[in-house]
Design an enzyme around this catalytic site. Structure first.
Site: not given
Ligand SMILES: Cc1cc2nc3c(=O)[nH]c(=O)nc-3n(C[C@H](O)[C@H](O)[C@H](O)COP(=O)(O)OP(=O)(O)OC[C@H]3O[C@@H](n4cnc5c(N)ncnc54)[C@H](O)[C@@H]3O)c2cc1C
Length: 231
Positions: A111, A161
């Site tokens: 990560d 990723r």
């Molecule tokens: C598999 C995975 C691994 C990740 N690994 C890292 C990492 O190593 N380092 C790092 O800095 N960040 C990591 N992240 C977090 C990422 O950087 C974002 O902060 C997070 O995914 C929220 O961004 P978004 O692209 O989903 O968009 P957003 O603009 O936050 O959300 C878009 C929409 O999705 C909805 N949403 C947000 N989260 C979820 C959820 N969990 N379930 C359902 N709906 C949701 C929101 O409410 C909004 O409607 C990871 C995310 C994922 C999915």
């Protein structure tokens, strides 16, 4: 009480408090054709005992994945493996996990944490990747440096990723507006989808999910050539 409260808030993202609960959650996903990655939660350990406990938990998790024939790999944080204690110690810890994963034909994702760790994480990853091809990394679309990092990782043939980025970063290091983060995400995703090694598109953002689906249709990216990831 605080722990219970935090667990309730985080429950949506947490597959279980025990390995058995996590295994059952992965089995439910696998039954729907969805692969998983398991993260043993924790970061920023400051003593070796805690780092070693985390390593042991990952080795045990990999054992369960193999024993139960789960479609799952593992993801970990370098600060959980002792990066703040000693960099070479951390490298040895992660290498042990990579070796155990390789024995079960499995994969380990590192990560990405806050910007204080970006350079160290990428350097350690590159060193590890020379010996362990079953390790991948995460790139955060909001960082200005990410295009350069993505190009380098594509050259190496490393699995990336791509996510937006979860930490509060200053404008000198990261774009701030959502539109700009999405724009970066799309430009990095197109590099990875066209030239990368099995990229993971990690987002819940409908705009980015639709964009990716259009991109793969237009460019005829094979479905087995990439994956979507969600929390
Ligand atoms: C598999 C995975 C691994 C990740 N690994 C890292 C990492 O190593 N380092 C790092 O800095 N960040 C990591 N992240 C977090 C990422 O950087 C974002 O902060 C997070 O995914 C929220 O961004 P978004 O692209 O989903 O968009 P957003 O603009 O936050 O959300 C878009 C929409 O999705 C909805 N949403 C947000 N989260 C979820 C959820 N969990 N379930 C359902 N709906 C949701 C929101 O409410 C909004 O409607 C990871 C995310 C994922 C999915």
């Amino acid at each position: 009480m605080l722990n219970q409260l935090l667990f309730l808030v985080a429950k949506r993202f947490v597959s279980g408090q025990t390995i058995q609960e996590a295994v059952a959650a992965v089995q439910r996903l696998n039954a729907r054709g969805i692969g998983a990655t398991l993260d043993v939660l924790g970061e920023n350990v400051t003593d070796r005992r805690a780092a070693e406990a985390a390593v042991a938990a990952y080795l045990e998790t990999l054992g369960w994945i193999q024993q139960e024939s789960l479609s799952s790999n593992v993801s970990l944080k370098l600060t959980q493996m002792g990066l703040d204690i000693d960099r070479d110690y951390c490298l040895v810890n992660v290498a042990r996990i990579c070796e155990r994963a390789a024995a079960g034909n499995n994969f380990v994702r590192i990560d990405m944490e806050g910007s204080a760790y970006t350079e160290r994480t990428l350097r350690l990853f590159c060193e590890l990747f020379q010996k362990h091809q079953n390790v991948g990394i995460v790139i955060q679309a909001y960082l200005h440096r990410s295009e350069q990092d993505v190009r380098r990782l594509i050259e190496l043939g490393a699995r990336v990723r791509l996510c937006k980025g979860a930490y509060k970063e200053p404008p000198s290091l990261a774009v701030q507006a959502m539109a700009a983060v999405r724009q970066n995400f799309m430009s990095l995703a197109s590099l990875l989808l066209s030239q990368g090694n099995h990229p993971a598109i990690a987002t819940h953002d409908d705009v980015l999910l639709s964009w990716t689906k259009n991109y793969i249709a237009q460019h005829q990216v094979p479905k087995e050539g990439f994956e979507f990831q969600m929390l």
